[in-house]
Design an enzyme around this catalytic site. Structure first.
Site, short mmCIF file in Angstrom:
data_model
loop_
_atom_site.label_atom_id
_atom_site.label_comp_id
_atom_site.label_asym_id
_atom_site.label_seq_id
_atom_site.Cartn_x
_atom_site.Cartn_y
_atom_site.Cartn_z
NE ARG A 76 37.10 32.10 32.79
CZ ARG A 76 36.78 33.01 31.89
NH1 ARG A 76 35.53 33.44 31.79
NH2 ARG A 76 37.71 33.51 31.09
CE1 TYR A 94 39.09 36.66 30.88
CE2 TYR A 94 38.82 39.04 31.05
CZ TYR A 94 38.42 37.81 30.55
OH TYR A 94 37.34 37.76 29.69
CD1 TRP A 185 31.33 38.50 34.42
CD2 TRP A 185 33.19 38.48 33.17
NE1 TRP A 185 32.14 39.53 34.86
CE2 TRP A 185 33.28 39.53 34.11
CE3 TRP A 185 34.25 38.27 32.29
CZ2 TRP A 185 34.39 40.38 34.18
CZ3 TRP A 185 35.35 39.11 32.35
CH2 TRP A 185 35.41 40.15 33.28
CG ASP A 186 34.96 35.42 29.12
OD1 ASP A 186 36.18 35.63 29.07
OD2 ASP A 186 34.44 34.73 30.00
CB THR A 187 29.60 36.38 25.47
OG1 THR A 187 30.36 35.29 24.93
CG2 THR A 187 28.63 36.87 24.40
#
Length: 237
Positions: A76, A94, A185-187
């Site tokens: 992702r 997103y 990735w988000d963190t």
């Protein structure tokens, strides 16, 4: 119509055909009401359930929709990184295809970027947020975010809410150093942004756990190791 700058919205997809069919018809009218300059990128990661064909259909029938397909599943985070490299909007946004975060928050998210924030992110853990999810997932989420604040010195409450917006210059700068390709990735993006002193707005949201969504034990261990790896990179090595 609100005069937003040009906006790129990305929906990451992996074997989510029904959610994709539900999401796109809801998203397009909202985007059209906010700006005349938008593109919707469906970042589809080697799906095998018909998601690729569905995304291709939408792209053929709407010039504002772009289908990014990959023949191999690379994660992702990797799909979002690719979308950011292709984005033409001045604001990069997103959200998850299950639309667990109420889409009515999109206008507020974009406004924060236009008002000068580098990043705006939804939070399920602010006092004003209203969330519906299982007790087990709530405990795991709070525990995970506590560890991120403890080890990675973050001041944010929620790092994994899949509802974020960036100025395009900010996201591209951060991606030069971001290494994770999947859920962490988000963190990593938010932690690196704080380390660089970027201006971040955290907004309360209405969030409902999607049907069939799960947090596997293997994912928890992977993200725990990812926290320690990033801690080592930022504060030791």
């Amino acid at each position: 119509m609100i005069n937003f700058d040009s906006v790129t919205v990305v929906i990451p997809v992996y074997n989510d055909v029904q959610a994709l069919k539900d999401a796109v018809p809801k998203v397009i009218p909202i985007l059209s009401s906010l700006t005349s300059q938008y593109e919707l990128i469906i970042a589809e990661d080697a799906s095998t359930d018909g998601s690729a064909e569905c995304a291709a259909y939408y792209a053929r029938n709407n010039p504002n929709i772009i289908h990014l397909h990959r023949n191999e599943r690379l994660g992702r985070g990797s799909a979002l990184t690719l979308a950011a490299s292709k984005a033409r909007g001045e604001i990069f946004c997103y959200f998850d295809v299950d639309m667990a975060t109420d889409i009515s928050h999109l206008e507020e998210l974009l406004k924060h970027i236009r008002e000068g924030f580098d990043i705006a992110t939804g939070s399920r853990l602010l006092p004003e947020s209203r969330i519906i999810r299982s007790t087990g997932r709530e405990i795991k989420s709070r525990g995970y975010n506590f560890l991120v604040r403890l080890f990675l010195r973050s001041t944010l409450s929620d790092h994994q809410c899949g509802f974020k917006a960036f100025s395009i210059s900010s996201i591209r700068m951060l991606l030069k150093e971001t290494t994770d390709t999947h859920w962490f990735w988000d963190t990593e993006i938010l932690v690196r942004a704080q380390k660089k002193g970027l201006k971040i707005a955290e907004i309360p949201v209405v969030w409902t756990e999607g049907q069939g969504t799960t947090v596997r034990s293997s994912d928890i261990w992977k993200m725990g190791r990812a926290i320690l790896r990033l801690w080592w990179q930022l504060y030791v090595s």
